[in-house]
Design a protein around this motif. Structure first.
Motif, mmCIF file in Angstrom:
data_model
loop_
_atom_site.group_PDB
_atom_site.id
_atom_site.type_symbol
_atom_site.label_atom_id
_atom_site.label_comp_id
_atom_site.label_asym_id
_atom_site.label_seq_id
_atom_site.Cartn_x
_atom_site.Cartn_y
_atom_site.Cartn_z
ATOM 1 N N TRP A 431 0.824 -1.197 0.000
ATOM 2 C CA TRP A 431 0.000 0.000 0.000
ATOM 3 C C TRP A 431 0.864 1.256 0.000
ATOM 4 O O TRP A 431 1.953 1.274 0.573
ATOM 5 C CB TRP A 431 -0.903 0.044 1.240
ATOM 6 C CG TRP A 431 -1.850 -1.103 1.361
ATOM 7 C CD1 TRP A 431 -1.637 -2.304 1.970
ATOM 8 C CD2 TRP A 431 -3.181 -1.167 0.827
ATOM 9 N NE1 TRP A 431 -2.741 -3.112 1.865
ATOM 10 C CE2 TRP A 431 -3.713 -2.442 1.175
ATOM 11 C CE3 TRP A 431 -3.991 -0.286 0.114
ATOM 12 C CZ2 TRP A 431 -5.005 -2.835 0.812
ATOM 13 C CZ3 TRP A 431 -5.271 -0.671 -0.237
ATOM 14 C CH2 TRP A 431 -5.774 -1.935 0.102
ATOM 15 N N ARG A 447 -5.065 5.661 1.495
ATOM 16 C CA ARG A 447 -4.125 4.720 0.888
ATOM 17 C C ARG A 447 -4.684 4.118 -0.401
ATOM 18 O O ARG A 447 -5.896 4.069 -0.611
ATOM 19 C CB ARG A 447 -3.786 3.608 1.877
ATOM 20 C CG ARG A 447 -4.897 2.597 2.125
ATOM 21 C CD ARG A 447 -4.436 1.495 3.067
ATOM 22 N NE ARG A 447 -5.427 0.431 3.201
ATOM 23 C CZ ARG A 447 -5.231 -0.691 3.882
ATOM 24 N NH1 ARG A 447 -4.072 -0.890 4.508
ATOM 25 N NH2 ARG A 447 -6.177 -1.603 3.954
ATOM 26 N N GLN A 449 -3.688 0.660 -3.160
ATOM 27 C CA GLN A 449 -2.898 -0.565 -3.308
ATOM 28 C C GLN A 449 -1.980 -0.471 -4.521
ATOM 29 O O GLN A 449 -2.378 0.017 -5.578
ATOM 30 C CB GLN A 449 -3.828 -1.774 -3.467
ATOM 31 C CG GLN A 449 -3.099 -3.121 -3.450
ATOM 32 C CD GLN A 449 -4.057 -4.297 -3.547
ATOM 33 O OE1 GLN A 449 -5.240 -4.150 -3.290
ATOM 34 N NE2 GLN A 449 -3.543 -5.462 -3.913
#
Length: 513
Positions: A431, A447, A449
Motif C-alpha cells: 500500500w 491509501r 494498493q
C-alpha cells in the motif's frame, strides 16, 4: 515564436530589496510595459517575508531559479530553509487570477560565486500547462535580442498584478555576466531581480540569463535625473552541471554524486556502501567499499539527510540502551564516509520502525516512527539544529499500524512529498499512503494498493535507483537473497511499479538500510 519583438514595449523588473545608487553596487529593482503573454506562466513571483518580492523562473517541476540577492543583500544566503517565510506563485501571469500554484519555498541552494540561487518548492508543479523552461547551452552574443520578464514595479505602479515583458539588446558578455542595453520602454525595476532573459531557438524557449542589477532609469520612485536603463544579468548557460547536481540530490545519496546508494551491514558487523550507478539491470550498484566496523551494536538503522547538508547520513539506535545517533555523511569513500556521530535521542526502544523524510514539507528532515506497544505512528519534526535539539516535539500521524509488517517511505506518486509504503501482514498486499505535507493526522492521505503477494520479499526500501527521477522500490527475495528493483512510474494504483529487474545476488546475510 511567442516571445516576439511585439513585446518591446513591456518593462522589466530586476531587483528586490533596495533601489540601487550605482549599477556596480546594488540590487536591481521594476518599470512599464505591455502585459506578458500567458505562455510565460513559468515565470514565478517570489514573496520573501512580508516586505520583499522578486521574480524567478521554473526550471524543474520543483525548482525555481532566481537571484541570490532576493534572499540576502550580499548575495550569499545560507543554504537550507529560507530565513523568512517565502511563497512562490507559479502558473499565472495575472496575480488576480486563481490558476497555477502558490507554494512555500522549503530549501535554498545558492551558487558559490554567482548571484544565483535555486529555490525548492514544497511540491512539484504537476499542471501539464506549466512547463519548466530549459537552460540555454550557448552564451548570449553581442547584438542579440533577449526577452526579459518580471513582476516588479513599473513606470506607474508600485506593485503590479501582472507580469510584464520587454526586449533588450545584448551589449557584451563576460565569463559570468551579460550586459544589456535598455530603452525608455524597457527597463529593469524593483521587484524584477531574478527575472529571466529568454531566447527562442527552433520554437523552444531557453533561459539565457537571470537579472542581477540595473540602473532603473524611468522606474517609479527613482530620481528622474537617472536616465540610464541598462542592466546586468548573470549567465546561466554554463551552470547545467550545478543545477543537475542540486535538483537530483537524493536523500539516499551517501557518496555525494546525486545517485541513490545502498548501505548494508553483514553478519560480522562490517558496514558496506554500495554506490548507485543510476543504471538499470545488472549494473545498478558499483564496487562496494567498507565504511565502518562493529555495527552489530546498532539496530533500527536508516538513511536520511538529518543535518540537511545534501549528503545522506545514517540514523541508528544503540541496541543496548536505545540511544539515537546520527552518523553524518561526508560524501567521501571508505572509512571516512561518516564523520563523528552525535546523539539526538534516548529511550528509543519503544519504537520498532524508524524512517526519515520531510513529512511536513518545511525543508527539514523529520523522523517517522511506530510505537511498538500499540502501532501508533509518530513524526518527530526536524529542527535543523545539531545534537539533542535535532528533533522537535513529536505529533501523531496514524493509529493501528501494527497490521503492517513493513513500513518505509519515498515519493511514490512523484508529487515532491514523501509517501509511506507499507505491507499488510495478513496477506502481503502493498500500500501507498500519500503524503500531504500537512502536520498531524492529516499527514497521510487515503491509501491505495500498489502490489500483492509481497510476502516473498523480506526487505523493502525505496530510492531512485535507475536515475530517471522517479522513486523505485528495492526488495530482497526471501528464498535466495536476490535483490530486485521495481521501477517507479509516477502513476498511482497498481500501475505505480513497473516490471522488476535484478540488481544483485547473495544478499541473504545482510541487513539493508
Amino acid at each position: 515564436m511567442y516571445l516576439s519583438r511585439r513585446h518591446r514595449l513591456a518593462a522589466l523588473a530586476a531587483g528586490l530589496i533596495a533601489a540601487p545608487v550605482a549599477l556596480s553596487s546594488a540590487t536591481a529593482t521594476a518599470l512599464t510595459g505591455a502585459d506578458a503573454p500567458a505562455q510565460l506562466n513559468y515565470v514565478a513571483k517570489i514573496n520573501v517575508g512580508e516586505q520583499s518580492a522578486c521574480t524567478g523562473t521554473l526550471i524543474d517541476p520543483q525548482w525555481v531559479l532566481t537571484a541570490a540577492t532576493c534572499f540576502a543583500a550580499d548575495g550569499k544566503p545560507p543554504a537550507g530553509k529560507p530565513a523568512l517565510t517565502t511563497t512562490v506563485t507559479v502558473g499565472r501571469t495575472d496575480l488576480t487570477q486563481t490558476s497555477g500554484s502558490v507554494l512555500s519555498a522549503i530549501r535554498l541552494v545558492p551558487h558559490a560565486d554567482r548571484d544565483l540561487v535555486l529555490v525548492k518548492l514544497a511540491a512539484r508543479i504537476t499542471d501539464p500547462g506549466i512547463t519548466p523552461v530549459r537552460l540555454a547551452t550557448t552564451p548570449a552574443a553581442a547584438g542579440e535580442e533577449l526577452v526579459k520578464a518580471g513582476f516588479g514595479r513599473t513606470k506607474t505602479e508600485w506593485v503590479p498584478d501582472k507580469l510584464h515583458a520587454g526586449t533588450f539588446t545584448v551589449a557584451t558578455t563576460s565569463d559570468t555576466t551579460v550586459d544589456l542595453g535598455g530603452s525608455d520602454t524597457a527597463t529593469v525595476c524593483k521587484g524584477d531581480a531574478g527575472g529571466p532573459a529568454l531566447r527562442t531557438v527552433d520554437g523552444t524557449t531557453e533561459l539565457v540569463a537571470v537579472n542581477s542589477r540595473s540602473w532603473q532609469g524611468g522606474c517609479l520612485g527613482i530620481d528622474p535625473a537617472e536616465t540610464r536603463t541598462g542592466a546586468v544579468d548573470t549567465r546561466v548557460d554554463d551552470i547545467g552541471d550545478w543545477v543537475e547536481h542540486a535538483v537530483t540530490r537524493d536523500p539516499d545519496d551517501l557518496t555525494g554524486d546525486g545517485k541513490a546508494d545502498l548501505a548494508a551491514v553483514k553478519d560480522d558487523g562490517i558496514l558496506w556502501i554500495y554506490p548507485g550507478t543510476g543504471n538499470a539491470s545488472g549494473s545498478t550498484f558499483g564496487t562496494r567499499f567498507q565504511a565502518g566496523t562493529s555495527w552489530q551494536s546498532q539496530d533500527a538503522v536508516t538513511v536520511g539527510d538529518l543535518n540537511n547538508d545534501g549528503i545522506g547520513d545514517l540514523l541508528s539506535r544503540q541496541a543496548s540502551d536505545g540511544t539515537l545517533w546520527v552518523y553524518p555523511g561526508t560524501g567521501k569513500p571508505g572509512m571516512e564516509a561518516f564523520a563523528t556521530r552525535y546523539q539526538v535521542g534516548r529511550s528509543w526502544q519503544t519504537q520498532d520502525v524508524t524512517r526519515t523524510g520531510d513529512f511536513n514539507t518545511d525543508g527539514l528532515t523529520d523522523v517517522l516512527t511506530r510505537q511498538a506497544s500499540d502501532g501508533t505512528l509518530w513524526v518527530y519534526p526536524g529542527t535543523g539544529k545539531p545534537g539533542m535539539e535535532t528533533l522537535g516535539t513529536r505529533y501523531q500521524v496514524g493509529t493501528g499500524w501494527k497490521s503492517q509488517d513493513v513500513i518505509t517511505n519515498g515519493d511514490l506518486n512523484n508529487d515532491g512529498r514523501p509517501d509511506v509504503l507499507s505491507r499488510q501482514a495478513s496477506d502481503g498486499t502493498l500500500w501507498v499512503y500519500p503524503g500531504t505535507g500537512k502536520p498531524g493526522m492529516g499527514t497521510l492521505g487515503t491509501r491505495y494498493q500498489v502490489g500483492r503477494s509481497w510476502q516473498t520479499q523480506n526487505a523493502i526500501r525505496t530510492g531512485d535507483f535507475n536515475g530517471d527521477g522517479l522513486t523505485d522500490v528495492l526488495s530482497r527475495q526471501a528464498s535466495d537473497g536476490t535483490l530486485w528493483v521495481y521501477p517507479g512510474t509516477g502513476k498511482s494504483g497498481m500501475d505505480t511499479l513497473g516490471t522488476r529487474y535484478q540488481a544483485g545476488t547473495g544478499w541473504g546475510p545482510y541487513r539493508i538500510f
